[in-house]
Design an enzyme around this catalytic site. Structure first.
Site, PDB file in Angstrom:
ATOM      1  N   ILE A  96       0.870  -1.182   0.000  1.00 18.53           N
ATOM      2  CA  ILE A  96       0.000   0.000   0.000  1.00 18.53           C
ATOM      3  C   ILE A  96       0.907   1.233   0.000  1.00 18.53           C
ATOM      4  O   ILE A  96       1.848   1.303   0.796  1.00 18.53           O
ATOM      5  CB  ILE A  96      -0.888  -0.011   1.274  1.00 18.53           C
ATOM      6  CG1 ILE A  96      -1.737  -1.291   1.352  1.00 18.53           C
ATOM      7  CG2 ILE A  96      -1.753   1.234   1.366  1.00 18.53           C
ATOM      8  CD1 ILE A  96      -2.804  -1.444   0.305  1.00 18.53           C
ATOM      9  N   HIS A 112      -1.523 -11.721   8.401  1.00 20.31           N
ATOM     10  CA  HIS A 112      -0.387 -12.395   7.770  1.00 20.31           C
ATOM     11  C   HIS A 112      -0.184 -13.757   8.441  1.00 20.31           C
ATOM     12  O   HIS A 112      -0.261 -13.859   9.675  1.00 20.31           O
ATOM     13  CB  HIS A 112       0.878 -11.534   7.919  1.00 20.31           C
ATOM     14  CG  HIS A 112       2.050 -12.125   7.207  1.00 20.31           C
ATOM     15  ND1 HIS A 112       2.184 -12.077   5.830  1.00 20.31           N
ATOM     16  CD2 HIS A 112       3.126 -12.815   7.671  1.00 20.31           C
ATOM     17  CE1 HIS A 112       3.303 -12.701   5.492  1.00 20.31           C
ATOM     18  NE2 HIS A 112       3.885 -13.157   6.579  1.00 20.31           N
TER      19      HIS A 112
HETATM   20  C1  GAR Z   1      -3.974 -15.605   4.077  1.00 23.25           C
HETATM   21  O1  GAR Z   1      -3.249 -16.686   4.642  1.00 23.25           O
HETATM   22  C2  GAR Z   1      -3.338 -14.293   4.475  1.00 23.25           C
HETATM   23  O2  GAR Z   1      -2.821 -14.285   5.768  1.00 23.25           O
HETATM   24  C3  GAR Z   1      -2.240 -14.174   3.447  1.00 23.25           C
HETATM   25  O3  GAR Z   1      -2.865 -14.584   2.257  1.00 23.25           O
HETATM   26  C4  GAR Z   1      -3.824 -15.603   2.573  1.00 23.25           C
HETATM   27  C5  GAR Z   1      -5.116 -15.278   1.882  1.00 23.25           C
HETATM   28  O4  GAR Z   1      -6.061 -16.317   2.060  1.00 23.25           O
HETATM   29  N1  GAR Z   1      -1.714 -12.853   3.381  1.00 23.25           N
HETATM   30  C6  GAR Z   1      -0.425 -12.590   3.219  1.00 23.25           C
HETATM   31  O5  GAR Z   1       0.414 -13.439   3.035  1.00 23.25           O
HETATM   32  C7  GAR Z   1      -0.062 -11.115   3.273  1.00 23.25           C
HETATM   33  N2  GAR Z   1       1.331 -10.940   3.202  1.00 23.25           N
HETATM   34  P1  GAR Z   1      -7.582 -16.083   1.714  1.00 23.25           P
HETATM   35  O6  GAR Z   1      -7.613 -15.440   0.304  1.00 23.25           O
HETATM   36  O7  GAR Z   1      -8.182 -17.451   1.692  1.00 23.25           O
HETATM   37  O8  GAR Z   1      -8.170 -15.176   2.742  1.00 23.25           O
END
Ligand code: GAR
Length: 189
Positions: A96, A112
């Site tokens: 962002i 995260h």
């Molecule tokens: C989740 O595990 C979230 O924590 C991660 O992406 C995944 C999305 O899952 N985010 C990151 O890694 C941010 N750096 P989802 O689309 O099923 O909610």
């Protein structure tokens, strides 16, 4: 009763965290309303999930904008049109910039899948397994310009299930869905 807090959920992928948030709202556990789902990946499964709930989607391809500032300005216009008060990042895999941060100071949160500051960035679960840690977890934090940096709001530990990435991932996602809802309950009060 005060009006529900208007939020936008930003996602780039499957959208299971978005769904968990929406379901918590529908159960009455979260006094909020998802006004808009924003995605940078128009083909992402989160779009299908949002449509099922009847929630409007803003799908913009950043490559179609001259700059990141222009891309985020277009998002801000849409957020303002729906009166969005908070931005909830849920698997939104883009940094962002100061443009969006300035429009929503202290009002952008992220989840995260690691115990930050360990394993920021992509594939945090894979990074943790590769490193051989026995315990990893989930972090909810305020967003700043860095990659998965910003003040930590809540964390929960999850044990790595040795030799079973799939089961470890499932345990982490389950914890994410619980922790994000709890953290948002506190923040949006
Ligand atoms: C989740 O595990 C979230 O924590 C991660 O992406 C995944 C999305 O899952 N985010 C990151 O890694 C941010 N750096 P989802 O689309 O099923 O909610």
């Amino acid at each position: 009763m005060t009006a529900p807090v208007k939020i936008a959920v930003f996602a780039s992928g499957s959208g299971s965290n978005f769904q968990a948030i929406q379901e918590a709202i529908e159960r009455g556990e979260l006094h909020a309303k998802v006004e808009l789902v924003v995605t940078d990946k128009p083909a992402a499964f989160v779009v299908t999930r949002a449509e099922k709930f009847g929630i409007p989607v803003l799908a913009l391809n950043p490559k179609e904008f001259a700059s990141k500032a222009d891309y985020e300005t277009a998002i801000i216009e849409a957020l303002r049109e729906c009166g969005v008060q908070w931005i909830v990042l849920a698997g939104y895999m883009r940094l962002i910039s100061e443009v969006l941060l300035a429009a929503y100071p202290q009002r952008i949160v992220n989840i995260h899948p690691s115990l930050l500051p360990s394993f920021p960035g992509k594939d945090a679960i894979g990074q943790a397994i590769e490193h051989g840690v026995k315990v990893t977890g989930v972090t909810v934090h305020f967003v700043d310009e860095g990659m998965d940096t910003g003040p930590i709001i809540a964390q929960a530990a999850v044990a790595v299930i040795e030799g079973d990435r799939e089961a470890t991932e499932m345990a982490i996602h389950q914890q994410e869905h619980v922790l994000y809802t709890k953290a948002l309950q506190q923040l949006l009060k």
